[in-house]
Design a protein around this motif. Structure first.
Motif, PDB file in Angstrom:
ATOM      1  N   THR A 146      41.043   9.245   5.716  1.00 36.87           N
ATOM      2  CA  THR A 146      40.610  10.112   6.823  1.00 36.87           C
ATOM      3  C   THR A 146      41.069  11.547   6.570  1.00 36.87           C
ATOM      4  N   ALA A 147      42.325  11.710   6.116  1.00 35.97           N
ATOM      5  CA  ALA A 147      42.854  13.042   5.830  1.00 35.97           C
ATOM      6  C   ALA A 147      42.073  13.701   4.693  1.00 35.97           C
ATOM      7  N   LEU A 148      41.694  12.935   3.678  1.00 34.79           N
ATOM      8  CA  LEU A 148      40.889  13.472   2.584  1.00 34.79           C
ATOM      9  C   LEU A 148      39.559  13.981   3.134  1.00 34.79           C
ATOM     10  N   GLY A 149      38.927  13.212   3.997  1.00 35.28           N
ATOM     11  CA  GLY A 149      37.641  13.602   4.571  1.00 35.28           C
ATOM     12  C   GLY A 149      37.729  14.807   5.481  1.00 35.28           C
ATOM     13  N   SER A 150      38.932  15.106   5.978  1.00 41.33           N
ATOM     14  CA  SER A 150      39.123  16.249   6.882  1.00 41.33           C
ATOM     15  C   SER A 150      39.337  17.561   6.147  1.00 41.33           C
ATOM     16  N   LEU A 151      39.538  17.510   4.849  1.00 38.45           N
ATOM     17  CA  LEU A 151      39.756  18.741   4.103  1.00 38.45           C
ATOM     18  C   LEU A 151      38.500  19.600   4.098  1.00 38.45           C
ATOM     19  N   THR A 152      38.700  20.894   4.164  1.00 37.91           N
ATOM     20  CA  THR A 152      37.569  21.819   4.092  1.00 37.91           C
ATOM     21  C   THR A 152      37.624  22.536   2.748  1.00 37.91           C
ATOM     22  N   THR A 153      36.595  23.305   2.444  1.00 37.77           N
ATOM     23  CA  THR A 153      36.499  23.999   1.166  1.00 37.77           C
ATOM     24  C   THR A 153      37.770  24.801   0.900  1.00 37.77           C
ATOM     25  N   GLY A 154      38.314  24.639  -0.292  1.00 39.43           N
ATOM     26  CA  GLY A 154      39.513  25.369  -0.688  1.00 39.43           C
ATOM     27  C   GLY A 154      40.804  24.651  -0.363  1.00 39.43           C
TER      28      GLY A 154
END
Length: 176
Positions: A146-154
């Motif tokens: 879930t945390a991986l999927g929450s990352l945004t560009t950069g």
């Protein structure tokens, strides 16, 4: 007095050194020296003994071809990912931990994930599995995925491994 010779890897051998003791037990103190570029190299050493007579004058057989292994090198770790370029839209992410030799004492508690914005923490919901004595896998799942999927560009995820609690079979500690 029997003499011992040790043919070891590298350029330094032990040749015809007197042993101590007598009658039925003979000793030779041997100190393992850390591997260097050429003088001492980890690997197999071969021991040879000269013939020795017992108290009645009978020659005992000379053991030859007796070997032991010198290992002074700590295990190294290579970490790869599948996919090789993870992103927040990956449905899965697997880290593979490949040690240069078999290790003991490595487990999920040695792994920290640091997601940008979420901070560093131990794994949370991911699946840790042993493939063999030098290969391990971590498949992101649960809160980690879930945390991986929450990352945004950069933004990034950084994985760290504490190697101080693991050793190889020669008890050389992990470094890092």
């Amino acid at each position: 007095t029997p003499k011992i010779s040790i043919n070891q890897q590298g350029t330094i051998d032990i040749t015809s050194q007197d042993m101590t003791g007598g009658a039925t037990v003979w000793n030779y103190p041997y100190t393992v020296i850390n591997a260097t570029s050429s003088t001492y190299i980890d690997g197999t050493a071969t021991v040879s003994l000269s013939t020795v007579a017992d108290a009645a004058g009978n020659n005992a057989g000379s053991p030859t071809g007796t070997t032991f292994t010198i290992d002074t090198t700590p295990p190294n770790l290579t970490i790869t990912t599948d996919p090789t370029s993870p992103s927040n839209n990956n449905g899965s992410l697997v880290y593979t931990f490949e040690f240069s030799e078999n290790v003991t004492g490595f487990d999920a508690a040695d792994i920290t994930l640091n997601f940008t914005g979420a901070g560093a923490a131990g794994i949370d919901g991911s699946i840790f599995a042993t493939t063999d004595a030098n290969t391990y896998n971590l498949t992101l799942a649960g809160q980690d995925l879930t945390a991986l999927g929450s990352l945004t560009t950069g933004q990034t995820v950084v994985l760290s491994v504490n190697m101080s609690g693991l050793t190889d079979i020669a008890t050389n500690p992990g470094v890092g």
